[in-house]
Design an enzyme around this catalytic site. Structure first.
Site, PDB file in Angstrom:
ATOM      1  N   ASP A  33       6.860 -23.797 -12.849  1.00  0.00           N
ATOM      2  CA  ASP A  33       6.243 -22.572 -13.351  1.00  0.00           C
ATOM      3  C   ASP A  33       7.131 -22.560 -15.008  1.00  0.00           C
ATOM      4  O   ASP A  33       8.105 -22.049 -15.018  1.00  0.00           O
ATOM      5  CB  ASP A  33       6.510 -21.486 -12.832  1.00  0.00           C
ATOM      6  CG  ASP A  33       5.636 -20.267 -13.363  1.00  0.00           C
ATOM      7  OD1 ASP A  33       4.215 -20.437 -13.118  1.00  0.00           O
ATOM      8  OD2 ASP A  33       5.895 -19.600 -13.876  1.00  0.00           O
ATOM      9  N   TYR A  38       8.292 -18.558 -22.880  1.00  0.00           N
ATOM     10  CA  TYR A  38       9.604 -18.661 -22.166  1.00  0.00           C
ATOM     11  C   TYR A  38      10.286 -19.578 -23.166  1.00  0.00           C
ATOM     12  O   TYR A  38      11.573 -19.729 -23.098  1.00  0.00           O
ATOM     13  CB  TYR A  38       9.732 -19.378 -21.061  1.00  0.00           C
ATOM     14  CG  TYR A  38       8.997 -18.518 -19.812  1.00  0.00           C
ATOM     15  CD1 TYR A  38       8.828 -17.132 -19.879  1.00  0.00           C
ATOM     16  CD2 TYR A  38       8.501 -19.063 -18.642  1.00  0.00           C
ATOM     17  CE1 TYR A  38       7.916 -16.566 -18.827  1.00  0.00           C
ATOM     18  CE2 TYR A  38       7.818 -18.425 -17.653  1.00  0.00           C
ATOM     19  CZ  TYR A  38       7.602 -17.097 -17.739  1.00  0.00           C
ATOM     20  OH  TYR A  38       7.163 -16.553 -16.886  1.00  0.00           O
TER      21      TYR A  38
HETATM   22  P1  NAP Z   1      13.531 -14.197  -9.216  1.00  0.00           P
HETATM   23  O1  NAP Z   1      13.094 -15.463  -9.135  1.00  0.00           O
HETATM   24  O2  NAP Z   1      13.131 -12.905  -8.364  1.00  0.00           O
HETATM   25  O3  NAP Z   1      15.033 -13.961  -9.334  1.00  0.00           O
HETATM   26  C1  NAP Z   1      15.805 -14.697 -10.298  1.00  0.00           C
HETATM   27  C2  NAP Z   1      17.357 -14.290 -10.277  1.00  0.00           C
HETATM   28  O4  NAP Z   1      17.892 -14.709  -8.899  1.00  0.00           O
HETATM   29  C3  NAP Z   1      18.144 -15.114 -11.319  1.00  0.00           C
HETATM   30  O5  NAP Z   1      19.096 -14.229 -11.672  1.00  0.00           O
HETATM   31  C4  NAP Z   1      18.858 -16.370 -10.312  1.00  0.00           C
HETATM   32  O6  NAP Z   1      20.020 -16.615 -10.764  1.00  0.00           O
HETATM   33  C5  NAP Z   1      18.887 -15.592  -8.992  1.00  0.00           C
HETATM   34  N1  NAP Z   1      18.799 -16.319  -7.970  1.00  0.00           N
HETATM   35  C6  NAP Z   1      17.836 -17.342  -7.625  1.00  0.00           C
HETATM   36  N2  NAP Z   1      18.133 -17.799  -6.439  1.00  0.00           N
HETATM   37  C7  NAP Z   1      19.263 -17.263  -5.932  1.00  0.00           C
HETATM   38  C8  NAP Z   1      19.799 -17.401  -4.761  1.00  0.00           C
HETATM   39  N3  NAP Z   1      19.313 -18.457  -3.670  1.00  0.00           N
HETATM   40  N4  NAP Z   1      21.163 -16.468  -4.412  1.00  0.00           N
HETATM   41  C9  NAP Z   1      21.418 -15.913  -5.482  1.00  0.00           C
HETATM   42  N5  NAP Z   1      20.832 -15.720  -6.532  1.00  0.00           N
HETATM   43  C10 NAP Z   1      19.758 -16.507  -6.900  1.00  0.00           C
HETATM   44  O7  NAP Z   1      12.911 -13.543 -10.758  1.00  0.00           O
HETATM   45  P2  NAP Z   1      12.079 -13.855 -11.934  1.00  0.00           P
HETATM   46  O8  NAP Z   1      12.829 -15.269 -12.827  1.00  0.00           O
HETATM   47  O9  NAP Z   1      11.777 -12.767 -12.520  1.00  0.00           O
HETATM   48  O10 NAP Z   1      10.841 -14.677 -11.228  1.00  0.00           O
HETATM   49  C11 NAP Z   1      10.578 -15.841 -10.941  1.00  0.00           C
HETATM   50  C12 NAP Z   1       9.524 -16.593 -11.836  1.00  0.00           C
HETATM   51  O11 NAP Z   1       8.451 -15.903 -12.119  1.00  0.00           O
HETATM   52  C13 NAP Z   1      10.083 -16.678 -13.416  1.00  0.00           C
HETATM   53  O12 NAP Z   1      11.480 -17.598 -13.599  1.00  0.00           O
HETATM   54  C14 NAP Z   1       8.679 -17.097 -14.130  1.00  0.00           C
HETATM   55  O13 NAP Z   1       8.548 -18.430 -13.898  1.00  0.00           O
HETATM   56  C15 NAP Z   1       7.806 -16.332 -13.128  1.00  0.00           C
HETATM   57  N6  NAP Z   1       7.478 -14.761 -13.818  1.00  0.00           N
HETATM   58  C16 NAP Z   1       6.200 -14.696 -14.263  1.00  0.00           C
HETATM   59  C17 NAP Z   1       5.815 -13.411 -14.823  1.00  0.00           C
HETATM   60  C18 NAP Z   1       4.525 -13.245 -15.364  1.00  0.00           C
HETATM   61  O14 NAP Z   1       4.377 -12.226 -16.117  1.00  0.00           O
HETATM   62  N7  NAP Z   1       3.678 -14.202 -14.955  1.00  0.00           N
HETATM   63  C19 NAP Z   1       6.908 -12.445 -14.676  1.00  0.00           C
HETATM   64  C20 NAP Z   1       8.081 -12.618 -14.460  1.00  0.00           C
HETATM   65  C21 NAP Z   1       8.454 -13.932 -13.878  1.00  0.00           C
HETATM   66  P3  NAP Z   1      20.379 -17.983 -11.300  1.00  0.00           P
HETATM   67  O15 NAP Z   1      19.221 -18.397 -12.432  1.00  0.00           O
HETATM   68  O16 NAP Z   1      21.693 -17.937 -11.938  1.00  0.00           O
HETATM   69  O17 NAP Z   1      20.152 -18.911 -10.365  1.00  0.00           O
END
Ligand code: NAP
Length: 263
Positions: A33, A38
């Site tokens: 994704d 981004y």
């Molecule tokens: P998330 O996936 O809930 O959390 C990401 C955080 O958790 C990062 O700091 C990551 O650290 C950490 N992490 C991941 N796996 C882990 C594990 N197993 N143990 C410990 N820490 C862990 O947050 P998000 O990035 O907001 O959401 C995920 C994806 O959704 C985004 O990357 C994006 O592709 C999409 N998104 C879409 C929208 C939209 O408006 N459509 C908005 C927000 C997000 P590290 O990076 O250091 O591994």
């Protein structure tokens, strides 16, 4: 669409981003994704290229940003995204938010045109409340394939999950780890300890049980693997009920989303 994907928001260093994508694909992930906003589409494309996995096996999604939602800009910026990604087409193209230049009657026919031209296989929406989805369904010739919204144990989206089931589209949960907040919750910690798992895995297993596709963002190989291994975690009915009963209300990204999203 594979139910566990790799998110890439804020994976901004191009070398690191390409490496995360390559590592994930070689581990078994088949859903990536990204989004125009981004700024990492080229790095994501490099990661896909570098992986020992055929492009056809990868479900690749990107999103058109809110300033690019006039019909001309939808077409031109999607063409630019494909160029950066180094692909002929994406598997899913989302409207990122119903905001900015978004006008359903103007914006959505351009998405239909991209489907007709074979530049995207599917059309999705993101941050859409039920009334936005229904309006999009009225305007589009192409079915709405998915709605991507914040979903995790503190933002359960049960109304939208019901709406998705009723109207036949997929729910993709973003920020499925509540951007790290799942690690601070007693219930998730307790269930994780019982299974010798991590709270991240418990959150992802709960989402899978609800039929929601998850796209956790992870940078390091250890996190990418931890999340991947959530697929073998089975929660009991009692554990799912305990998570359902968590009363913490916490939204990371879109505080204005519909009032039902907490439950
Ligand atoms: P998330 O996936 O809930 O959390 C990401 C955080 O958790 C990062 O700091 C990551 O650290 C950490 N992490 C991941 N796996 C882990 C594990 N197993 N143990 C410990 N820490 C862990 O947050 P998000 O990035 O907001 O959401 C995920 C994806 O959704 C985004 O990357 C994006 O592709 C999409 N998104 C879409 C929208 C939209 O408006 N459509 C908005 C927000 C997000 P590290 O990076 O250091 O591994």
């Amino acid at each position: 669409m594979p139910m566990l994907g790799l998110g890439t928001w804020k994976n901004e260093d191009p070398t690191q981003c390409a490496e995360s994508v390559r590592v994930a694909l070689e581990m078994g992930y088949r859903h990536i994704d990204t989004a125009q906003i981004y700024g990492n589409e080229a790095a994501v494309g490099e990661g896909i290229d570098a992986a020992a996995v055929d492009r056809e096996e990868v479900f690749l999604a990107t999103k058109v940003w809110i300033s690019n939602l006039t019909p001309e800009d939808v077409i031109a910026t999607t063409e630019a995204s494909l160029e950066k990604l180094g692909v002929d087409a994406v598997d899913l193209l989302y409207v990122h938010w119903p905001a900015g230049e978004y006008d359903p009657d103007e914006t959505l026919p351009a998405f239909d045109e991209l489907v007709d031209r074979g530049l995207t296989a599917r059309v999705g929406v993101s941050n859409f409340e039920p009334h936005h989805v229904e309006r999009a369904m009225d305007v589009l010739d192409t079915p709405v394939f998915a709605n991507q919204v914040e979903t995790h144990p503190f933002c359960k989206q049960s109304a939208l999950r019901e709406h998705a089931a009723e109207h036949g589209y997929e729910l993709v949960g973003y920020s499925p780890l509540a951007r790290g907040s799942v690690f601070d919750n007693d219930v998730l910690q307790d269930i994780a300890a019982t299974h010798d798992a991590s709270p991240a895995q418990v959150s992802l297993a709960w989402l899978a049980e609800k039929g929601v596709t998850s796209i956790p963002k992870a940078t390091s190989e250890a996190h990418i693997r931890d999340n991947w291994e959530s697929r073998s975690l089975e929660l009991s009915t009692g554990e799912i009920a305990r998570i359902d009963a968590i009363e913490r209300h916490h939204r990371e990204v879109n505080p204005d989303f519909g009032p039902d999203a907490w439950d």
